[in-house]
Design a protein around this motif. Structure first.
Motif, short mmCIF file in Angstrom:
data_model
loop_
_atom_site.label_atom_id
_atom_site.label_comp_id
_atom_site.label_asym_id
_atom_site.label_seq_id
_atom_site.Cartn_x
_atom_site.Cartn_y
_atom_site.Cartn_z
N SER A 164 0.86 -1.18 0.00
CA SER A 164 0.00 0.00 0.00
C SER A 164 0.90 1.23 0.00
CB SER A 164 -0.89 0.00 1.25
OG SER A 164 -1.68 1.15 1.27
N GLY A 165 0.50 2.23 -0.76
CA GLY A 165 1.27 3.46 -0.83
C GLY A 165 0.51 4.50 -1.64
N TRP A 166 1.20 5.57 -2.02
CA TRP A 166 0.57 6.70 -2.70
C TRP A 166 1.12 6.84 -4.12
CZ3 TRP A 166 -3.28 9.71 -0.63
CH2 TRP A 166 -3.57 9.48 0.73
N ILE A 167 0.22 7.09 -5.08
CA ILE A 167 0.61 7.34 -6.46
C ILE A 167 -0.15 8.56 -6.99
CG2 ILE A 167 1.08 4.90 -6.90
CD1 ILE A 167 -1.53 4.83 -8.57
N SER A 168 0.25 9.03 -8.15
CA SER A 168 -0.50 10.08 -8.85
C SER A 168 -1.46 9.41 -9.82
CB SER A 168 0.44 11.00 -9.63
OG SER A 168 1.25 11.72 -8.74
N SER A 169 -2.72 9.85 -9.81
CA SER A 169 -3.71 9.30 -10.74
C SER A 169 -3.88 10.18 -11.97
CB SER A 169 -5.06 9.12 -10.03
OG SER A 169 -5.58 10.38 -9.64
N THR A 170 -3.33 11.39 -11.90
CA THR A 170 -3.40 12.31 -13.04
C THR A 170 -2.06 13.01 -13.22
OG1 THR A 170 -4.17 14.13 -11.65
CG2 THR A 170 -5.86 12.82 -12.74
N THR A 171 -1.85 13.53 -14.43
CA THR A 171 -0.67 14.36 -14.67
C THR A 171 -1.00 15.76 -14.19
OG1 THR A 171 -1.43 14.97 -16.88
CG2 THR A 171 -0.01 13.02 -16.72
N TYR A 172 -0.01 16.65 -14.24
CA TYR A 172 -0.25 18.02 -13.80
C TYR A 172 -1.28 18.74 -14.65
CZ TYR A 172 3.60 17.52 -10.56
OH TYR A 172 4.40 17.10 -9.54
N ASN A 173 -1.42 18.33 -15.92
CA ASN A 173 -2.43 18.98 -16.77
C ASN A 173 -3.79 18.29 -16.71
OD1 ASN A 173 -2.26 16.71 -18.38
ND2 ASN A 173 -1.41 17.75 -20.15
N GLY A 174 -3.93 17.28 -15.85
CA GLY A 174 -5.22 16.63 -15.64
C GLY A 174 -5.44 15.35 -16.43
N SER A 175 -4.49 14.94 -17.26
CA SER A 175 -4.64 13.69 -18.01
C SER A 175 -4.63 12.51 -17.04
CB SER A 175 -3.50 13.52 -19.01
OG SER A 175 -3.50 14.55 -19.94
N ARG A 176 -5.48 11.55 -17.32
CA ARG A 176 -5.61 10.39 -16.44
C ARG A 176 -4.51 9.37 -16.67
NH1 ARG A 176 -12.03 9.35 -15.89
NH2 ARG A 176 -12.49 11.43 -15.14
N LEU A 177 -3.96 8.87 -15.57
CA LEU A 177 -2.90 7.87 -15.65
C LEU A 177 -3.42 6.47 -15.37
CD1 LEU A 177 -0.12 9.84 -13.73
CD2 LEU A 177 -0.36 9.54 -16.20
N LEU A 178 -4.69 6.37 -15.00
CA LEU A 178 -5.31 5.08 -14.67
C LEU A 178 -6.57 4.88 -15.50
CD1 LEU A 178 -5.18 5.42 -10.77
CD2 LEU A 178 -3.51 4.27 -12.24
N ILE A 179 -6.84 3.62 -15.86
CA ILE A 179 -8.06 3.27 -16.58
C ILE A 179 -8.81 2.27 -15.73
CG2 ILE A 179 -9.00 2.08 -18.59
CD1 ILE A 179 -6.63 2.96 -20.17
N GLN A 180 -10.12 2.47 -15.60
CA GLN A 180 -10.92 1.56 -14.80
C GLN A 180 -10.90 0.16 -15.43
OE1 GLN A 180 -14.66 3.19 -13.78
NE2 GLN A 180 -14.87 1.86 -12.02
N ARG A 181 -10.76 -0.85 -14.58
CA ARG A 181 -10.60 -2.23 -15.05
C ARG A 181 -11.84 -2.79 -15.74
NH1 ARG A 181 -6.15 -5.35 -15.81
NH2 ARG A 181 -5.40 -6.22 -13.92
N ASP A 182 -13.02 -2.49 -15.22
CA ASP A 182 -14.24 -3.13 -15.72
C ASP A 182 -15.09 -2.20 -16.57
OD1 ASP A 182 -14.98 -1.49 -13.67
OD2 ASP A 182 -16.16 -2.98 -12.60
N LEU A 183 -14.46 -1.39 -17.41
CA LEU A 183 -15.21 -0.50 -18.30
C LEU A 183 -16.02 -1.31 -19.29
CD1 LEU A 183 -12.83 2.41 -19.32
CD2 LEU A 183 -14.86 2.52 -17.90
N LYS A 184 -17.25 -0.88 -19.52
CA LYS A 184 -18.08 -1.52 -20.53
C LYS A 184 -17.87 -0.87 -21.89
CE LYS A 184 -21.55 -2.76 -17.11
NZ LYS A 184 -20.82 -2.34 -15.97
N GLU A 185 -17.14 0.25 -21.90
CA GLU A 185 -16.88 0.97 -23.13
C GLU A 185 -15.38 1.15 -23.30
OE1 GLU A 185 -19.05 4.66 -23.07
OE2 GLU A 185 -20.41 3.84 -21.61
N THR A 186 -14.97 1.63 -24.44
CA THR A 186 -13.55 1.89 -24.64
C THR A 186 -13.13 3.06 -23.76
OG1 THR A 186 -13.90 3.48 -26.41
CG2 THR A 186 -13.73 1.17 -27.05
N PRO A 187 -11.89 3.11 -23.35
CA PRO A 187 -11.42 4.23 -22.52
C PRO A 187 -11.64 5.59 -23.19
CG PRO A 187 -9.81 2.46 -22.51
CD PRO A 187 -10.86 2.10 -23.51
#
Length: 166
Positions: free
Chosen positions: A116-139
């Protein structure tokens, strides 16, 4: 149609019928009730590291001790949202590579049962660094829907601020 499609099309219909700016507040209020939670990332959900490896830190602060990294394509579970900096999240993963020292090109690939620890989920400009695993649609489609919802909610907020300043 999903809830977001229905809500945004209802919103467009209602806005086209609005004859006065003061009515926008009611329309926006109605829309916000029907929109699904847009928090990103959602607590308890599993995400896949998408854009670049995620560095796992001991504490929320981005300069705290480095514990390891999660490579692109591996999964993390969101435990907590950070308070110090937007986009910081506490995660749990069983896919971490533990690093005894600084990151280098010669990482010793030793897996650990869970960390367990801490990560960034977004870049400084707001771009997402993570994609939800169970998406029913394309990212890309999911991102477009969320962007549309953000624009609509931002427009509502702009109307709300304009209305209170006049």
């Amino acid at each position: 149609h999903d809830a977001l499609d229905t809500s945004t099309s209802d919103f467009a219909q209602e806005v086209s019928e609005v004859s006065e700016v003061s009515e926008v507040s009611k329309v926006c209020g109605d829309l916000e009730v029907h929109l699904p939670a847009l928090d990103y990332p959602r607590l308890g959900d599993q995400y896949e590291v998408h854009f670049r490896p995620a560095l796992i830190r001991r504490f929320e602060h981005v300069e705290s001790d480095l514990l390891g990294e999660v490579r692109v394509g591996k999964s993390v579970t969101i435990i907590k949202h950070g308070t110090e900096s937007p986009g910081r999240v506490q995660i749990y993963t069983e896919d971490a590579l533990v690093m005894p020292g600084y990151i280098s090109d010669e990482i010793n690939e030793v897996s650990t049962p869970g960390i367990s620890g801490w990560i960034s989920s977004t870049t400084y400009n707001g771009s997402r660094l993570l994609i939800q695993r169970d998406l029913k649609e394309t990212p890309l489609l999911e991102a477009a829907r969320l962007e549309l919802a953000s624009v609509v909610l931002g427009t509502c907020e702009w109307f709300r601020l304009s209305d209170t300043s006049s």
